[in-house]
Enzyme design. Structure first.
Site, PDB file in Angstrom:
ATOM      1  N   SER A 160      -5.752  -3.997  14.678  1.00  0.00           N
ATOM      2  CA  SER A 160      -5.138  -3.306  15.816  1.00  0.00           C
ATOM      3  C   SER A 160      -6.152  -2.895  16.885  1.00  0.00           C
ATOM      4  O   SER A 160      -5.927  -3.124  18.084  1.00  0.00           O
ATOM      5  CB  SER A 160      -4.361  -2.082  15.318  1.00  0.00           C
ATOM      6  OG  SER A 160      -5.208  -1.212  14.582  1.00  0.00           O
ATOM      7  N   ARG A 169      -2.673   3.119  12.705  1.00  0.00           N
ATOM      8  CA  ARG A 169      -2.254   4.387  12.088  1.00  0.00           C
ATOM      9  C   ARG A 169      -1.332   5.174  13.005  1.00  0.00           C
ATOM     10  O   ARG A 169      -0.470   5.916  12.532  1.00  0.00           O
ATOM     11  CB  ARG A 169      -3.483   5.191  11.656  1.00  0.00           C
ATOM     12  CG  ARG A 169      -4.192   4.506  10.495  1.00  0.00           C
ATOM     13  CD  ARG A 169      -5.464   5.211  10.058  1.00  0.00           C
ATOM     14  NE  ARG A 169      -6.224   4.353   9.148  1.00  0.00           N
ATOM     15  CZ  ARG A 169      -7.469   4.571   8.774  1.00  0.00           C
ATOM     16  NH1 ARG A 169      -8.105   5.651   9.202  1.00  0.00           N
ATOM     17  NH2 ARG A 169      -8.078   3.732   7.946  1.00  0.00           N
ATOM     18  N   LYS A 226     -12.152  -5.162   2.587  1.00  0.00           N
ATOM     19  CA  LYS A 226     -11.567  -4.315   3.633  1.00  0.00           C
ATOM     20  C   LYS A 226     -12.511  -3.144   3.864  1.00  0.00           C
ATOM     21  O   LYS A 226     -12.789  -2.365   2.950  1.00  0.00           O
ATOM     22  CB  LYS A 226     -10.197  -3.822   3.195  1.00  0.00           C
ATOM     23  CG  LYS A 226      -9.550  -2.887   4.196  1.00  0.00           C
ATOM     24  CD  LYS A 226      -8.138  -2.510   3.771  1.00  0.00           C
ATOM     25  CE  LYS A 226      -7.493  -1.597   4.793  1.00  0.00           C
ATOM     26  NZ  LYS A 226      -6.121  -1.243   4.405  1.00  0.00           N
ATOM     27  N   LYS A 280     -11.461  -7.986   6.572  1.00  0.00           N
ATOM     28  CA  LYS A 280     -10.849  -7.109   7.569  1.00  0.00           C
ATOM     29  C   LYS A 280     -11.773  -5.962   7.921  1.00  0.00           C
ATOM     30  O   LYS A 280     -12.268  -5.337   6.996  1.00  0.00           O
ATOM     31  CB  LYS A 280      -9.544  -6.573   6.972  1.00  0.00           C
ATOM     32  CG  LYS A 280      -8.782  -5.663   7.863  1.00  0.00           C
ATOM     33  CD  LYS A 280      -7.577  -5.130   7.133  1.00  0.00           C
ATOM     34  CE  LYS A 280      -6.987  -4.017   7.983  1.00  0.00           C
ATOM     35  NZ  LYS A 280      -6.157  -3.151   7.244  1.00  0.00           N
ATOM     36  N   CYS A 303      -0.056   4.228   1.932  1.00  0.00           N
ATOM     37  CA  CYS A 303      -0.379   5.218   2.978  1.00  0.00           C
ATOM     38  C   CYS A 303       0.742   5.487   3.980  1.00  0.00           C
ATOM     39  O   CYS A 303       0.839   6.591   4.498  1.00  0.00           O
ATOM     40  CB  CYS A 303      -1.687   4.868   3.669  1.00  0.00           C
ATOM     41  SG  CYS A 303      -1.854   3.156   4.149  1.00  0.00           S
ATOM     42  N   CYS A 327      -3.813   6.181   0.351  1.00  0.00           N
ATOM     43  CA  CYS A 327      -3.392   4.895  -0.213  1.00  0.00           C
ATOM     44  C   CYS A 327      -3.171   4.973  -1.724  1.00  0.00           C
ATOM     45  O   CYS A 327      -3.092   3.931  -2.391  1.00  0.00           O
ATOM     46  CB  CYS A 327      -4.431   3.819   0.091  1.00  0.00           C
ATOM     47  SG  CYS A 327      -4.860   3.687   1.831  1.00  0.00           S
ATOM     48  N   ARG A 340     -10.813   7.291   4.162  1.00  0.00           N
ATOM     49  CA  ARG A 340     -10.592   6.232   3.177  1.00  0.00           C
ATOM     50  C   ARG A 340     -11.920   5.681   2.623  1.00  0.00           C
ATOM     51  O   ARG A 340     -11.970   4.577   2.102  1.00  0.00           O
ATOM     52  CB  ARG A 340      -9.799   5.083   3.802  1.00  0.00           C
ATOM     53  CG  ARG A 340      -8.508   5.479   4.517  1.00  0.00           C
ATOM     54  CD  ARG A 340      -7.379   4.520   4.215  1.00  0.00           C
ATOM     55  NE  ARG A 340      -6.292   4.546   5.169  1.00  0.00           N
ATOM     56  CZ  ARG A 340      -5.347   5.502   5.228  1.00  0.00           C
ATOM     57  NH1 ARG A 340      -5.388   6.528   4.410  1.00  0.00           N
ATOM     58  NH2 ARG A 340      -4.368   5.413   6.121  1.00  0.00           N
ATOM     59  N   CYS A 342       0.858  -1.186   0.000  1.00  0.00           N
ATOM     60  CA  CYS A 342       0.000   0.000   0.000  1.00  0.00           C
ATOM     61  C   CYS A 342       0.888   1.228   0.000  1.00  0.00           C
ATOM     62  O   CYS A 342       2.120   1.126   0.084  1.00  0.00           O
ATOM     63  CB  CYS A 342      -0.939   0.026   1.205  1.00  0.00           C
ATOM     64  SG  CYS A 342      -2.392   1.076   0.907  1.00  0.00           S
ATOM     65  N   GLU A 357     -16.630  -7.632  -4.177  1.00  0.00           N
ATOM     66  CA  GLU A 357     -15.184  -7.353  -4.089  1.00  0.00           C
ATOM     67  C   GLU A 357     -14.389  -8.656  -4.043  1.00  0.00           C
ATOM     68  O   GLU A 357     -13.370  -8.808  -4.708  1.00  0.00           O
ATOM     69  CB  GLU A 357     -14.864  -6.530  -2.835  1.00  0.00           C
ATOM     70  CG  GLU A 357     -15.298  -5.073  -2.885  1.00  0.00           C
ATOM     71  CD  GLU A 357     -14.328  -4.185  -3.669  1.00  0.00           C
ATOM     72  OE1 GLU A 357     -13.370  -4.713  -4.258  1.00  0.00           O
ATOM     73  OE2 GLU A 357     -14.547  -2.962  -3.688  1.00  0.00           O
TER      74      GLU A 357
HETATM   75  C1  PBG Z   1      -2.668  -0.012   5.026  1.00  0.00           C
HETATM   76  C2  PBG Z   1      -3.177  -0.914   6.104  1.00  0.00           C
HETATM   77  C3  PBG Z   1      -3.950  -0.588   7.229  1.00  0.00           C
HETATM   78  C4  PBG Z   1      -4.075  -1.758   7.964  1.00  0.00           C
HETATM   79  C5  PBG Z   1      -3.418  -2.758   7.260  1.00  0.00           C
HETATM   80  N1  PBG Z   1      -2.878  -2.227   6.110  1.00  0.00           N
HETATM   81  C6  PBG Z   1      -4.487   0.687   7.716  1.00  0.00           C
HETATM   82  C7  PBG Z   1      -5.471   1.475   6.951  1.00  0.00           C
HETATM   83  O1  PBG Z   1      -6.142   1.008   6.028  1.00  0.00           O
HETATM   84  O2  PBG Z   1      -5.557   2.665   7.309  1.00  0.00           O
HETATM   85  C8  PBG Z   1      -4.780  -1.888   9.285  1.00  0.00           C
HETATM   86  C9  PBG Z   1      -4.290  -2.980  10.174  1.00  0.00           C
HETATM   87  C10 PBG Z   1      -4.697  -2.883  11.596  1.00  0.00           C
HETATM   88  O3  PBG Z   1      -5.491  -2.030  12.014  1.00  0.00           O
HETATM   89  O4  PBG Z   1      -4.190  -3.720  12.365  1.00  0.00           O
HETATM   90  N2  PBG Z   1      -3.622   0.321   4.067  1.00  0.00           N
HETATM   91 ZN    ZN Z   2      -3.286   2.182   2.639  1.00  0.00          ZN
END
Ligand code: PBG
Ligand code: ZN
Length: 332
Positions: A277, A208, A198, A251, A125, A133, A220, A123, A236
Site C-alpha cells: 500500500s 492499516r 514479511k 513483502k 489483525c 495478528c 508487529r 490473519c 523464513e
Molecule cells: C495483515 C496484512 C497486512 C498487509 C497484508 N496483510 C498489514 C500488516 O501486516 O499490518 C499489508 C499490505 C499492504 O500494505 O498493502 N497481516
Molecule cells: Zn496481521
C-alpha cells in the site's frame, strides 16, 4: 605484442525501438498480476480509501461487477482482505462460516468458477479488537494458540471454495499447521502462498487505514522480520518451503529487491512479491502533485520487480497497468 580486438559498442543494441525490443529480457503480463480487494461487511456502496487514491472498500453486491471488469482486463487473480463489522479478542469473525470473506469467496466461485483465482489473506489483525495478528496474553502474542485459530480460518476459506490461502501472520509453524489441517479435511488441492519474508515495515500504513487493522498498543516487530536482516529472511523462506508452502512471498517489494533476487536464486519455488500500500500511495501522491509520470513509473516498477525475480506481483496498480495495455500502450 599489441593485442588486437574489435571495438565493442554496446549502443548497437539500443539503436532503435525494434532492436531494443529484440533484446528485452523481462516482460510483465497481466496474467502475473494479483489485484488486492478490500471487502467490507455491511457496506452498500464502495467507499474510496483516503490514503490510497483509486482504491476502494468494496461491498458484496458490487463485487461481481468489479471482477467482471478485472476479467475484461485479463487480470485473472485477486487477493481478498476482509473488513468485519464486529471484532473481539480472538478474532472469531475471521473463521465464521458466514463471515465477509467466506461469503465473498462463495459468491465469486458460484459466479466465476475457474475463470478467477481467488486468494484469501489469512490473519487476525483486522478481526481482533486489539489489532494484533494473534492471541494475546499478558501483552504478548501466543504463537501456538494462534496457530489453532489460523488453521481454522484457512479451513473456513477452503470450505468456501478459495484456490489459495495466504497466511500473513508470521507466526512460527503456521504453514505446517495449515497444510495438515487442509489435508485432513480433504482440501489437498488448496495451495498455500505464504507471506514468507514479511518485514516489519512502515510501508503498510495505508493498508492499516484501509482495513482498520492498526495495533492498539505495541507493534508487529516480535513476529515480522527486521528490515536490517538478510539471513533470517532466507531462513523464513526455507522453513516455509519445508513446511509445505507452494508459493513464497516477499513483502514489501521495492526496498526489498535484494531479498526477492536472492530467494529466486536459492530456491526452486515460485516467488511472489507484494508491492504494498505505501509503495502504491507514494506513486499516486507524487503523480497527483504532478511530480512524476504515473504510467511510466508504474511500468518501470512492475518490470523491475519481475527482473528482480518475482514470478507473481500483488499490486494495487494492476487495473491501471492492464488498462494501459488495453489502450494499446507499448508495454514491450
Ligand atoms: C495483515 C496484512 C497486512 C498487509 C497484508 N496483510 C498489514 C500488516 O501486516 O499490518 C499489508 C499490505 C499492504 O500494505 O498493502 N497481516
Ligand atoms: Zn496481521
Amino acid at each position: 605484442m599489441v593485442e588486437m580486438f574489435p571495438t565493442i559498442r554496446m549502443r548497437r543494441y539500443r539503436k532503435n525501438e525494434i532492436l531494443r525490443r529484440f533484446f528485452k529480457e523481462v516482460y510483465v503480463s497481466t496474467y502475473d498480476l494479483i489485484y488486492p480487494i478490500f471487502i467490507k461487511e455491511g457496506l452498500e456502496r464502495k467507499e474510496e480509501i483516503k490514503t490510497m487514491p483509486g482504491i476502494y472498500r468494496m461491498s458484496l453486491n458490487e463485487l461481481n461487477k468489479e471482477v467482471e471488469e478485472l476479467l475484461e482486463l485479463d487480470i485473472r487473480s485477486i487477493i481478498l482482505f476482509g473488513i468485519p463489522k464486529h471484532k473481539d479478542s480472538i478474532g472469531s469473525e475471521a473463521f465464521n462460516k458466514n463471515g465477509i470473506v467466506q461469503k465473498a469467496v462463495r459468491q465469486l466461485k458460484e459466479n466465476f468458477g475457474d475463470e478467477l483465482i481467488v486468494i484469501t489473506d489469512v490473519c487476525l489483525c483486522q478481526y481482533t479488537d486489539h489489532g494484533h495478528c494473534g492471541i494475546i496474553k499478558d501483552g504478548k502474542i501466543l504463537n501456538d494458540k494462534t496457530l489453532e485459530i489460523l488453521s481454522k480460518i484457512a479451513l473456513s476459506h477452503a470450505e468456501a471454495g478459495c484456490d489459495i490461502v495466504a497466511p500473513s501472520d508470521m507466526m512460527d509453524g503456521r504453514v505446517k499447521k495449515i497444510r495438515e489441517t487442509l489435508d485432513e479435511n480433504g482440501y489437498e488441492d488448496v495451495m498455500i502462498m505464504s507471506y514468507a519474508a514479511k518485514f516489519a515495515s512502515s510501508f503498510y500504513s495505508p493498508f492499516r487505514d484501509a482495513a482498520y487493522s492498526k495495533p492498539k498498543f505495541g507493534d508487529r516487530k516480535t513476529h515480522q522480520l527486521d528490515y536490517a536482516t538478510i539471513k533470517q529472511a532466507l531462513r523464513e523462506v526455507e522453513l516455509d518451503i519445508k513446511e509445505g508452502a507452494d508459493i513464497v512471498m516477499i513483502k514489501p517489494a521495492l526496498a526489498y529487491m535484494d531479498i526477492i533476487s536472492k530467494v529466486k536464486e536459492k530456491f526452486n519455488v515460485p516467488v511472489a512479491a507484494f508491492n504494498v500500500s505505501g509503495e502504491y500511495s507514494m506513486v499516486k501522491a507524487a503523480s497527483i502533485l504532478g511530480m512524476i509520470d504515473e504510467k511510466q513509473i508504474v511500468k518501470e516498477i512492475l518490470t523491475c520487480i519481475k527482473r528482480a525475480g518475482a514470478d507473481l506481483i500483488i499490486t494495487y496498480h494492476a487495473k491501471n497497468f492492464a488498462r494501459w495495455i488495453k489502450e494499446g500502450d507499448d508495454i514491450r
